[in-house]
Enzyme design. Structure first.
Site, PDB file in Angstrom:
ATOM      1  N   LYS A  15     -36.084   6.471 -29.668  1.00 50.27           N
ATOM      2  CA  LYS A  15     -36.581   6.517 -28.298  1.00 50.27           C
ATOM      3  C   LYS A  15     -37.333   7.819 -28.136  1.00 50.27           C
ATOM      4  CE  LYS A  15     -32.581   4.022 -26.582  1.00 50.27           C
ATOM      5  NZ  LYS A  15     -31.253   4.200 -26.032  1.00 50.27           N
ATOM      6  N   HIS A 195     -21.956  11.403 -27.973  1.00 46.27           N
ATOM      7  CA  HIS A 195     -22.610  10.924 -26.755  1.00 46.27           C
ATOM      8  C   HIS A 195     -22.461  11.938 -25.618  1.00 46.27           C
ATOM      9  CE1 HIS A 195     -21.794   6.587 -28.324  1.00 46.27           C
ATOM     10  NE2 HIS A 195     -23.044   6.904 -28.582  1.00 46.27           N
ATOM     11  N   HIS A 223     -19.640   4.867 -22.115  1.00 43.63           N
ATOM     12  CA  HIS A 223     -20.971   4.772 -22.715  1.00 43.63           C
ATOM     13  C   HIS A 223     -20.921   3.656 -23.762  1.00 43.63           C
ATOM     14  CE1 HIS A 223     -24.830   6.443 -24.411  1.00 43.63           C
ATOM     15  NE2 HIS A 223     -24.379   5.729 -25.433  1.00 43.63           N
ATOM     16  N   LEU A 224     -21.538   2.510 -23.427  1.00 50.16           N
ATOM     17  CA  LEU A 224     -21.463   1.347 -24.306  1.00 50.16           C
ATOM     18  C   LEU A 224     -22.867   0.976 -24.778  1.00 50.16           C
ATOM     19  CD1 LEU A 224     -19.048  -0.799 -22.039  1.00 50.16           C
ATOM     20  CD2 LEU A 224     -18.427   0.914 -23.758  1.00 50.16           C
ATOM     21  N   GLY A 225     -23.264   1.526 -25.909  1.00 51.48           N
ATOM     22  CA  GLY A 225     -24.574   1.201 -26.495  1.00 51.48           C
ATOM     23  C   GLY A 225     -24.315   0.524 -27.824  1.00 51.48           C
ATOM     24  N   MET A 298     -24.975  -7.328 -28.324  1.00 49.86           N
ATOM     25  CA  MET A 298     -24.133  -7.940 -27.294  1.00 49.86           C
ATOM     26  C   MET A 298     -24.844  -9.094 -26.581  1.00 49.86           C
ATOM     27  SD  MET A 298     -21.201  -8.126 -25.905  1.00 49.86           S
ATOM     28  CE  MET A 298     -20.130  -6.703 -26.102  1.00 49.86           C
ATOM     29  N   GLY A 347     -23.265  -1.281 -21.224  1.00 49.81           N
ATOM     30  CA  GLY A 347     -22.657  -0.896 -19.945  1.00 49.81           C
ATOM     31  C   GLY A 347     -23.567  -1.152 -18.758  1.00 49.81           C
ATOM     32  N   GLU A 348     -24.882  -0.956 -18.952  1.00 47.98           N
ATOM     33  CA  GLU A 348     -25.811  -1.122 -17.837  1.00 47.98           C
ATOM     34  C   GLU A 348     -26.202  -2.577 -17.620  1.00 47.98           C
ATOM     35  OE1 GLU A 348     -29.169   1.584 -18.446  1.00 47.98           O
ATOM     36  OE2 GLU A 348     -27.736   3.117 -19.091  1.00 47.98           O
ATOM     37  N   ASN A 349     -26.111  -3.382 -18.684  1.00 47.58           N
ATOM     38  CA  ASN A 349     -26.671  -4.741 -18.603  1.00 47.58           C
ATOM     39  C   ASN A 349     -25.679  -5.887 -18.700  1.00 47.58           C
ATOM     40  OD1 ASN A 349     -29.598  -4.048 -18.555  1.00 47.58           O
ATOM     41  ND2 ASN A 349     -29.074  -3.114 -20.512  1.00 47.58           N
ATOM     42  N   GLU A 399     -30.426  10.287 -21.401  1.00 47.61           N
ATOM     43  CA  GLU A 399     -30.221  11.355 -22.379  1.00 47.61           C
ATOM     44  C   GLU A 399     -31.506  12.154 -22.572  1.00 47.61           C
ATOM     45  OE1 GLU A 399     -28.601   8.097 -24.826  1.00 47.61           O
ATOM     46  OE2 GLU A 399     -27.340   9.597 -25.777  1.00 47.61           O
TER      47      GLU A 399
END
Ligand code: ADP
Ligand code: UVW
Ligand code: MG
Length: 419
Positions: A15, A195, A223-225, A298, A347-349, A399
């Site tokens: 990123k 993280h 934090h779930l990536g 996921m 986590g966000e989606n 981040e």
């Protein structure tokens, strides 16, 4: 001038963001994902939104923003860096017109040596490389990004911002493993936690959202990536976190097992004849969601679970079971809990993950509002009911912004940026 180029080389992605920190503008951002797989994808977004007084940076939603995605195989992080430069050249903004004054690099493992943002010298690179054995999926990728960026931008400072830094406040009871003390000391075996940049940023955003100083808030950040970790943050300090010596411990992840009985390793070594390198690869790359269901993403797990696929259903169940256990354990460590925040890709989606992880916890003061949970938004939002004692939030992590701020503070302190 305060333009910073941030490079965040994750285990499977690169990123980047070009950020004018003082003007609070994101000039461009990009994501090159599925690195090393048969097809990768590169997305480059440009936009010059008007800065909003007193508000956080926003890139999306600007009338003048544009996004382009293309599919292409991306061999490794060096190749990904080239893809990024091509995107700037073709889609803008021009790096000649917006020259970065410094490059900020996410570095995952800083060991005990690095506890703050650090200007990258040859010696720092040697140390980062030394720490690769503790973060085999990450530090080598981080170093590739640094090398590629230094070759491209030899005349500006490069700054490393470490994932481990925020967890320097862990108390000994949380960071010490119950093994032979001398051996642990000699080989620096302890919990480091990862993280950290995200946990710090999200915990500050969460406190701001509920209108309290972070020093007064007891909270959990999930934090779930691709990698996943949970941190208990007490008054702005990390006091407990699920990743350990390496980013392998703790939660179930995309391709990592998280916790297991260490004797599983002895057993597989003795009975299945797996070498330690094979076991390392097994637990880091072929476990977690991919080990259980064949996919580490996921999105695919959710889709297949919805179709009744058994392996995907079990993978999902194991994932949320572990998560819920940690929420309980860390709530007990904190004694009182004000906020739980979900962040990063999953986590966000992934509303079903959030719902399942916190299901049945009403008696502990945690109640998710189904409708709020299923809404989509790029903003921080509450997903608990108004009656829930614990406020549950979805907080988009950033981040890159946090790295840009920390990089600028080290590379070009405000005192030198007057004119
Ligand atoms: N809409 C979505 N629904 C469920 N999961 C998603 C969605 N979008 C992304 N994810 C998950 O997020 C993961 C990536 O998270 P991210 O935080 O970007 O990872 P990284 O650790 O590489 O920075 C993907 O592997 C995928 O499992
Ligand atoms: C530390 C870590 O697991 O990082 P990522 O989530 O980017 O893989
Ligand atoms: Mg990440």
């Amino acid at each position: 001038m305060s333009v910073i180029l941030v490079i965040n080389s994750g285990s499977s992605s690169l990123k980047y963001e070009l950020i004018d920190v003082d003007a609070r503008e994101k000039l461009a951002s990009g994501l090159i994902e599925r690195i090393g797989e048969r097809t990768g994808r590169a997305t480059h977004t440009t936009g010059l939104p008007e800065p909003v007084e007193g508000n956080e940076l926003a890139l999306t939603g600007s009338a003048s923003s544009s996004e382009r995605s293309r599919e292409l195989p991306v061999r490794d992080h060096t190749a990904a860096f080239q893809v990024m430069l091509e995107a700037f050249a073709e889609r803008g903004p021009s790096l000649e017109e917006h020259p970065p004054v410094a490059i900020g690099h996410r570095v995952v493992h800083g060991g005990k040596r690095f506890f703050e943002p650090t200007i990258i010298t040859d010696l720092v690179k040697i140390n980062i490389e030394d720490l690769s054995e503790l973060a085999p999926l990450h530090n080598p990728a981080n170093l590739q990004g640094i090398e590629a960026a230094q070759a491209m931008f030899p005349d500006v400072p490069h700054v490393a911002v470490f994932d481990t830094a925020f967890h320097q406040t862990l108390p000994p009871a949380a960071y010490t493993y119950a093994i032979d003390a001398e051996l642990a000391e000699k080989y620096r075996v302890r919990r480091y936690g990862f993280h950290g940049t995200s946990h710090k940023y999200v915990s500050e955003q969460a406190a701001e959202f509920i209108g309290k100083p972070v020093t007064e808030v007891k909270q959990l950040v999930l934090h779930l990536g691709n990698g996943a970790s949970i941190t208990a943050v007490d008054g702005g300090r990390s006091v407990e976190t699920s990743m350990g010596l390496t980013p392998l411990e703790g939660l179930v992840m995309g391709s990592r097992s998280g916790d297991l009985d260490p004797a599983v390793l002895f057993h597989l070594h003795r009975k299945a004849g797996l070498s330690f390198d094979q076991l390392d690869t097994l637990l880091n790359k072929h476990s977690g969601l991919v080990g259980l269901s064949g996919t580490r993403d996921m999105r695919d797990v959710l889709e297949r679970r919805a179709e009744g696929d058994e392996a995907a259903t079990l993978a999902f169940d194991v994932y949320v079971h572990r998560l819920k256990g940690y929420v309980g354990a860390y709530s007990a460590q904190l004694g009182r809990l004000d906020v739980i925040s979900f962040t990063a890709g999953v986590g966000e989606n992934a509303a079903p993950v959030r719902a399942a992880a916190l299901a049945g916890l009403e008696r502990f003061g945690i109640k998710i509002d189904e409708e709020r949970n299923s809404e989509r938004s790029d903003e921080t939002r509450k997903i608990s009911t108004d009656a829930s004692e614990v406020t549950v939030l979805v907080v988009p992590t950033d981040e890159e912004l946090e790295i840009a701020r920390e990089t600028l503070a080290v590379a070009a302190p405000e005192s030198q940026r007057r004119e």
